[in-house]
Design a protein around this motif. Structure first.
Motif, PDB file in Angstrom:
ATOM      1  N   ILE A   1      38.760  46.706  47.607  1.00 31.47           N
ATOM      2  CA  ILE A   1      39.819  47.001  49.131  1.00 31.47           C
ATOM      3  C   ILE A   1      38.679  46.966  50.162  1.00 31.47           C
ATOM      4  O   ILE A   1      38.227  47.943  50.597  1.00 31.47           O
ATOM      5  N   PRO A   2      38.672  45.761  50.738  1.00 37.96           N
ATOM      6  CA  PRO A   2      37.734  45.380  51.773  1.00 37.96           C
ATOM      7  C   PRO A   2      37.985  46.432  53.167  1.00 37.96           C
ATOM      8  O   PRO A   2      36.933  46.675  53.721  1.00 37.96           O
TER       9      PRO A   2
ATOM     10  N   PRO B   1      55.037  58.701  41.348  1.00 33.39           N
ATOM     11  CA  PRO B   1      54.935  59.601  40.019  1.00 33.39           C
ATOM     12  C   PRO B   1      54.192  58.904  38.871  1.00 33.39           C
ATOM     13  O   PRO B   1      53.646  59.756  37.896  1.00 33.39           O
ATOM     14  N   ASP B   2      54.139  57.504  38.715  1.00 33.35           N
ATOM     15  CA  ASP B   2      53.561  56.706  37.529  1.00 33.35           C
ATOM     16  C   ASP B   2      52.031  56.685  37.867  1.00 33.35           C
ATOM     17  O   ASP B   2      51.679  55.877  37.079  1.00 33.35           O
ATOM     18  N   ILE B   3      51.578  57.227  38.971  1.00 27.52           N
ATOM     19  CA  ILE B   3      50.134  56.953  39.298  1.00 27.52           C
ATOM     20  C   ILE B   3      49.413  58.277  38.881  1.00 27.52           C
ATOM     21  O   ILE B   3      49.762  59.226  39.351  1.00 27.52           O
ATOM     22  N   ASN B   4      48.419  58.240  37.974  1.00 29.43           N
ATOM     23  CA  ASN B   4      47.877  59.527  37.343  1.00 29.43           C
ATOM     24  C   ASN B   4      46.719  60.197  38.340  1.00 29.43           C
ATOM     25  O   ASN B   4      46.595  61.295  38.682  1.00 29.43           O
ATOM     26  N   TYR B   5      45.730  59.070  38.623  1.00 33.75           N
ATOM     27  CA  TYR B   5      44.864  59.680  39.724  1.00 33.75           C
ATOM     28  C   TYR B   5      44.279  58.342  40.300  1.00 33.75           C
ATOM     29  O   TYR B   5      44.580  57.145  39.609  1.00 33.75           O
ATOM     30  N   SER B   6      43.478  58.243  41.347  1.00 28.12           N
ATOM     31  CA  SER B   6      42.806  57.318  41.939  1.00 28.12           C
ATOM     32  C   SER B   6      41.582  57.755  42.709  1.00 28.12           C
ATOM     33  O   SER B   6      41.346  59.063  42.947  1.00 28.12           O
ATOM     34  N   GLN B   7      40.498  56.906  42.348  1.00 27.78           N
ATOM     35  CA  GLN B   7      39.153  57.352  43.103  1.00 27.78           C
ATOM     36  C   GLN B   7      38.550  56.353  43.716  1.00 27.78           C
ATOM     37  O   GLN B   7      38.457  55.036  43.324  1.00 27.78           O
ATOM     38  N   VAL B   8      37.952  56.470  44.874  1.00 25.29           N
ATOM     39  CA  VAL B   8      37.327  55.475  45.881  1.00 25.29           C
ATOM     40  C   VAL B   8      35.814  55.574  45.531  1.00 25.29           C
ATOM     41  O   VAL B   8      35.231  56.583  45.701  1.00 25.29           O
ATOM     42  N   ASN B   9      35.362  54.234  45.440  1.00 25.75           N
ATOM     43  CA  ASN B   9      33.850  54.150  45.879  1.00 25.75           C
ATOM     44  C   ASN B   9      33.435  53.610  47.176  1.00 25.75           C
ATOM     45  O   ASN B   9      33.552  52.187  47.064  1.00 25.75           O
ATOM     46  N   PHE B  10      33.200  54.391  47.973  1.00 27.22           N
ATOM     47  CA  PHE B  10      33.179  53.904  49.437  1.00 27.22           C
ATOM     48  C   PHE B  10      32.313  52.724  49.699  1.00 27.22           C
ATOM     49  O   PHE B  10      32.428  51.700  50.247  1.00 27.22           O
ATOM     50  N   THR B  11      30.904  53.031  49.068  1.00 22.67           N
ATOM     51  CA  THR B  11      29.917  51.938  49.440  1.00 22.67           C
ATOM     52  C   THR B  11      30.442  50.585  48.715  1.00 22.67           C
ATOM     53  O   THR B  11      29.970  49.597  49.171  1.00 22.67           O
TER      54      THR B  11
ATOM     55  N   GLY C   1      48.859  49.120  53.463  1.00 20.74           N
ATOM     56  CA  GLY C   1      48.056  48.528  54.411  1.00 20.74           C
ATOM     57  C   GLY C   1      46.605  48.207  53.722  1.00 20.74           C
ATOM     58  O   GLY C   1      45.670  47.958  54.449  1.00 20.74           O
ATOM     59  N   TYR C   2      46.515  48.394  52.472  1.00 20.07           N
ATOM     60  CA  TYR C   2      45.208  48.310  51.703  1.00 20.07           C
ATOM     61  C   TYR C   2      45.327  47.192  50.539  1.00 20.07           C
ATOM     62  O   TYR C   2      45.292  47.510  49.183  1.00 20.07           O
ATOM     63  N   LYS C   3      45.554  46.066  50.932  1.00 23.13           N
ATOM     64  CA  LYS C   3      45.617  44.765  50.229  1.00 23.13           C
ATOM     65  C   LYS C   3      44.539  44.674  49.338  1.00 23.13           C
ATOM     66  O   LYS C   3      43.388  44.390  49.949  1.00 23.13           O
ATOM     67  N   PRO C   4      44.671  44.756  47.938  1.00 23.02           N
ATOM     68  CA  PRO C   4      43.637  44.356  47.063  1.00 23.02           C
ATOM     69  C   PRO C   4      43.142  42.982  47.039  1.00 23.02           C
ATOM     70  O   PRO C   4      43.930  42.091  47.205  1.00 23.02           O
ATOM     71  N   ALA C   5      41.549  42.757  47.175  1.00 20.05           N
ATOM     72  CA  ALA C   5      41.160  41.472  47.049  1.00 20.05           C
ATOM     73  C   ALA C   5      40.844  40.930  45.716  1.00 20.05           C
ATOM     74  O   ALA C   5      39.884  41.352  44.946  1.00 20.05           O
ATOM     75  N   ILE C   6      41.864  39.990  45.105  1.00 24.75           N
ATOM     76  CA  ILE C   6      41.681  39.595  43.883  1.00 24.75           C
ATOM     77  C   ILE C   6      41.305  38.041  43.850  1.00 24.75           C
ATOM     78  O   ILE C   6      42.084  37.344  44.082  1.00 24.75           O
ATOM     79  N   SER C   7      40.218  38.090  42.998  1.00 29.37           N
ATOM     80  CA  SER C   7      39.681  36.746  42.514  1.00 29.37           C
ATOM     81  C   SER C   7      39.022  36.536  41.478  1.00 29.37           C
ATOM     82  O   SER C   7      38.806  37.472  40.767  1.00 29.37           O
ATOM     83  N   LEU C   8      38.553  35.424  41.030  1.00 31.63           N
ATOM     84  CA  LEU C   8      37.985  35.159  40.028  1.00 31.63           C
ATOM     85  C   LEU C   8      36.267  36.114  39.862  1.00 31.63           C
ATOM     86  O   LEU C   8      36.277  36.676  38.905  1.00 31.63           O
ATOM     87  N   GLU C   9      35.914  36.214  40.955  1.00 37.80           N
ATOM     88  CA  GLU C   9      34.603  37.063  41.031  1.00 37.80           C
ATOM     89  C   GLU C   9      34.860  38.502  41.099  1.00 37.80           C
ATOM     90  O   GLU C   9      34.124  39.252  40.300  1.00 37.80           O
ATOM     91  N   THR C  10      35.975  38.960  41.348  1.00 38.16           N
ATOM     92  CA  THR C  10      36.259  40.531  41.546  1.00 38.16           C
ATOM     93  C   THR C  10      36.639  40.674  40.128  1.00 38.16           C
ATOM     94  O   THR C  10      36.595  41.617  39.426  1.00 38.16           O
ATOM     95  N   ALA C  11      37.412  39.832  39.286  1.00 40.78           N
ATOM     96  CA  ALA C  11      37.748  39.709  37.933  1.00 40.78           C
ATOM     97  C   ALA C  11      36.621  39.948  37.131  1.00 40.78           C
ATOM     98  O   ALA C  11      36.820  40.620  35.803  1.00 40.78           O
ATOM     99  N   ASP C  12      35.581  39.375  37.464  1.00 39.93           N
ATOM    100  CA  ASP C  12      34.494  39.490  36.517  1.00 39.93           C
ATOM    101  C   ASP C  12      33.789  40.626  36.592  1.00 39.93           C
ATOM    102  O   ASP C  12      33.395  41.342  37.613  1.00 39.93           O
ATOM    103  N   LYS C  13      33.503  41.451  35.327  1.00 42.76           N
ATOM    104  CA  LYS C  13      32.940  42.772  35.378  1.00 42.76           C
ATOM    105  C   LYS C  13      31.341  42.627  35.301  1.00 42.76           C
ATOM    106  O   LYS C  13      30.858  43.708  35.125  1.00 42.76           O
ATOM    107  N   GLY C  14      30.915  41.604  35.549  1.00 44.07           N
ATOM    108  CA  GLY C  14      29.296  41.341  35.482  1.00 44.07           C
ATOM    109  C   GLY C  14      28.806  41.929  36.633  1.00 44.07           C
ATOM    110  O   GLY C  14      29.290  42.551  37.550  1.00 44.07           O
ATOM    111  N   GLU C  15      27.454  41.842  36.900  1.00 48.51           N
ATOM    112  CA  GLU C  15      26.748  42.077  38.072  1.00 48.51           C
ATOM    113  C   GLU C  15      27.476  41.546  39.495  1.00 48.51           C
ATOM    114  O   GLU C  15      27.666  40.291  39.256  1.00 48.51           O
ATOM    115  N   GLU C  16      27.340  42.297  40.435  1.00 49.19           N
ATOM    116  CA  GLU C  16      27.842  41.575  41.781  1.00 49.19           C
ATOM    117  C   GLU C  16      26.653  40.879  42.392  1.00 49.19           C
ATOM    118  O   GLU C  16      25.523  41.065  41.944  1.00 49.19           O
ATOM    119  N   ASN C  17      27.280  39.746  43.105  1.00 45.51           N
ATOM    120  CA  ASN C  17      26.383  38.818  43.650  1.00 45.51           C
ATOM    121  C   ASN C  17      25.408  39.627  44.699  1.00 45.51           C
ATOM    122  O   ASN C  17      26.157  40.342  45.453  1.00 45.51           O
TER     123      ASN C  17
END
Length: 792
Positions: A90-91, A110-120, A146-162
């Motif tokens: 979420i940029p 009601p169908d969201i159990n919890y949510s957690q932000v990593n600000f950095t 107002g918090y549109k997720p940025a979804i791309s092949l890069e974000t879908a990759d669970k590997g190390e960030e560039n």
């Protein structure tokens, strides 16, 4: 007069919507405002004025592709039963109100159990019911807020960030401008009345001005953002004086060339930012190196039981597991890898992952995710993925399992805050003084004061010191969850030890059987049953039983903490545990495991514990701590314990898990800072209640979210060294405070008297950071060598 939207703060250009005595720029902002108020979340606007994000106007069907099974599986972190976990980038997360709102999503849906932000990292992890709420609907819901997720092949990759190369680009621009600016300013530095120089000096000054623009407005942008976000949240951080210094130098330089008063300080300003960015680059690279060194979690001394195709069991380190291996997971043990169930009936509790206590039934052939906990009889699993230790680490560090406590970090923040105000005061006083003496010197003095006094070294002292300490402790098999735990360990004044499996060996027990003869049929059944429990006495008994290890189905397995367990094996019900659990009376003060078959008592296995080597030597060193012993066993070995621990304050026996927790709580109520050392399920509550919980790991999967520290069992007798290193690290941090303050006092004395240029101050500033890092590195190395000669 322009108007601004109450929600997003943007200037109203097209629509003007009035609602609830407030003005909005679009129906999206109005809708979000209504949602927040309907759900009693209007505090969102009190945290930060005009902090909302304007909802996207994009087509609502843009996220439909997320419901494709292949994409859903790739994007989600976990999906089982009714629950899935997904992490979105979420940029637009930018302030405390964003965090507060995004972590309150469960109150909005009601169908969201919890949510957690990593600000950095600007990420949001959401746990949701995928049977009621599709993944595409989650993305749409965030977009509508107002918090549109940025979804791309890069974000879908669970590997190390560039790697972010923007800092390198900013440094390169500053270096280019600094070098060329010095070249253009050189003729004016050497002076003289050269006609050619007089003719072209205006051009040179304009070129220096042009070169400085990208440096001031791009290379220095991180400092502006940091200072602005701090001020928005009513915090005067360490970047505020730096920004003031930049503006003073740039404004003064523009004034000088505009009025032909002088050449300005553009070269100095570019040099200043070049050296500051160089220091920042060094700091970032060192942090990255430190993070790599901190990857101690890949070497947890957590072992699992590997089973070969002949049924033979062998305890191996978790890091040695390979795809295709078969492992045994017992009752209450956490599953370390994604696997397929081969034998046994799974009853998986995923609360460790999802936060929900509901369990999932599993049958042979079903896939089981890492992080689930088996409740019931043991399972034989086949590994289908390599060990993802970072995933287990993420679970261990999950916010829900953290014990918040303010410590040295708060002290550092407070010092930095007051430090900034003091520096601003010094700059104003010095500037006022030089204003009446030499206007040109005034600008240099103000800039030099604001730059030289940057408390960067102060801010670096704590993370670098504790980072090195974490690495040293990890190399010596004392695995600390986070740096705050080191501070908490340093404050501990009371040590509470569980007896069985903590100060005694798990395997080294002399076992005798007393009772009627047990037939081989029953021995095989009993051996099958005891391998389902992770209690240390059960594991010792399993190794003691000298019969072939065969797998028989175990039905209706039930374990009661502190008492025992029962199950149906080959049409017979066996009960294994305490005397009371088997309706017997304990005639002697002894540690024993009682066995019954179909409510008929068979006999008991009597254990004589062997204590760890050098235990008495350890307790003679722990004279500065109050020591307590807790045990679920009886007091048969009280006299022997008093000989080993002459300085013991008290011992308590026959303690249930609830008794242990209450015992810790009572000590804390008396003002004690308690470290609890335990090894089993019986100690989980006490470990979590204590100020510092230490889980002892010998050769079992004792990984638990309750613990702050994991220590290898063979290292328990070195506890005094670990405690001393943690206390010594606090002294190192305090020493770096002194060094930082002395450096600033000396630097300021030169700056306020006009004897230090801003450029020299910029060169010195990163050197101070380097000196602090060097000091902490050397000091922690010496401290480690003092206590751990082989590996510091």
């Amino acid at each position: 007069m322009s108007e601004n939207c109450f929600h997003c703060g943007q200037e109203i250009e097209k629509e003007r919507i009035s609602f609830d005595e407030k003005i909005f720029c679009c129906t999206g902002c109005k809708s979000v405002y209504e949602i927040l108020n309907t759900n009693n979340l209007s505090n969102f606007y009190e945290l930060n004025k005009k902090a909302g994000i304007r909802p996207s106007d994009d087509d609502a069907s843009q996220f439909d592709y997320l419901d494709t099974p292949e994409i859903f599986e790739r994007l989600t972190d976990f999906s089982e039963g009714n629950t899935s976990l997904v992490t979105f980038k979420i940029p637009v997360i930018h302030c405390s109100s964003c965090i507060w709102l995004l972590e309150s999503l469960h109150t909005l849906h009601p169908d969201i159990n919890y949510s957690q932000v990593n600000f950095t990292r600007k990420t949001l992890q959401i746990s949701f019911n995928h049977n009621q709420l599709k993944l595409s609907d989650v993305a749409k819901f965030l977009t509508n807020l107002g918090y549109k997720p940025a979804i791309s092949l890069e974000t879908a990759d669970k590997g190390e960030e560039n790697l972010d190369k923007s800092l390198l680009v900013k440094l390169a621009i500053a270096g280019f401008a600094f070098g060329n600016g010095m070249f253009l300013a050189f003729p004016e530095y050497i002076g003289g009345e050269d006609v050619w120089m007089q003719h072209y000096k205006g051009l040179f000054r304009i070129l220096m001005f042009i070169l400085s623009i990208p440096v001031v407005f791009y290379s220095a942008s991180d400092y502006y953002k940091s200072a602005w976000y701090g001020l928005k949240n009513k915090i005067v951080n360490i970047d505020v004086p730096i920004v003031l210094g930049i503006f003073v130098l740039f404004s003064r330089s523009v004034y000088e060339i505009a009025t032909d008063y002088g050449p300005g300080y553009f070269d100095t300003l570019c040099g200043l930012l070049f050296f500051m960015l160089l220091g920042k680059m060094f700091q970032k690279r060192t942090y990255s190196s430190l993070s790599y060194d901190r990857d101690y979690k890949s070497f947890y001394p957590i072992a699992v039981t590997k089973v070969d195709f002949n049924g033979k069991q062998d305890n191996i380190l978790l890091s040695e597991i390979k795809i295709g291996d078969r492992i045994l997971v017992r009752n209450q043990e956490i599953i370390p890898v994604d696997a397929i169930l081969i034998n046994g009936k799974g009853n998986i509790d995923n609360s460790f992952i999802t936060g929900e206590s509901a369990s999932i039934s599993k049958n042979p052939g079903d896939k089981i995710f890492a992080g689930g906990k088996q409740i019931g009889s043991s399972l034989e699993l086949e590994v289908i993925k390599n060990v993802d230790q970072s995933y287990l680490t993420q679970l261990w560090n999950k916010e829900a399992f953290k014990k918040h406590e303010t410590g040295l970090d708060t002290l550092i923040n407070n010092i930095s805050k007051y430090f900034t105000f003091i520096i601003l005061g010094i700059a104003i006083i010095s500037g006022t003084y030089w204003y009446f003496i030499d206007l040109e010197t005034m600008f240099q003095v103000i800039s030099a004061v604001l730059i030289i006094a940057c408390p960067c070294a102060l801010a670096l002292s704590s993370p670098f010191t504790f980072g090195h300490i974490m690495r040293i402790l990890g190399r010596n098999k004392f695995y600390v969850k986070d740096t705050l735990t080191i501070e908490k360990i340093a404050k501990v004044d009371t040590l509470v030890f569980d007896k069985t499996g903590t100060i005694t060996h798990r395997k080294k027990s002399n076992i005798e059987y007393e009772g009627s003869e047990i037939q081989e049929f029953d021995l095989l059944n009993i051996k099958t049953l005891v391998k389902n429990s992770n209690h240390p006495l059960s594991k010792s008994l399993y190794e003691f039983l000298n019969v072939q290890d065969e797998y028989f189905p175990v039905d209706h397995f039930e374990e009661i903490s502190g008492k025992g367990y029962s199950a149906n094996v080959r049409e017979n019900i066996y009960k294994i545990g305490s005397a009371k659990y088997n309706d017997q009376e304990s005639k002697n003060l002894e540690t024993a495991v009682y066995v019954s078959k179909n409510n008929q008592f068979l006999g008991k296995f009597i254990f004589k514990n062997e204590y760890r080597e050098n235990l008495k030597k350890l307790f003679t060193k722990l004279t500065h701590y109050k020591i307590f012993i807790l045990s679920g066993d009886n007091s048969s070995e009280e006299d022997q314990l008093k000989k080993i621990i002459p300085n013991c304050s008290a011992m308590a026996f026959n303690q249930s898990p609830e008794n242990k927790l209450d015992y810790i709580q009572n000590l804390q109520n008396d003002g004690s800072k308690v470290m609890m050392l335990g090894d089993g399920l019986n100690d989980a509550g006490a470990l979590k209640q204590s100020n510092v919980g230490v889980a002892i790991s010998d050769d079992s999967n004792s990984f638990t979210p309750s613990s702050d520290v994991i220590i290898n069992g063979e290292k328990v007798t070195q506890l005094n060294d670990y405690l001393s290193v943690c206390k010594g690290s606090i002294n190192i941090v305090k020493s770096t405070f002194v060094i930082s303050f002395l450096y600033n006092i000396i630097g300021l004395s030169f700056a306020v008297t006009g004897n230090m240029s801003p450029l020299f101050a910029a060169i010195i500033m990163p050197i101070s950071s380097i000196s602090v890092i060097t000091f902490t590195t050397v000091s922690t190395w010496i401290l480690g060598k003092k206590h751990f000669k082989k590996s510091a």
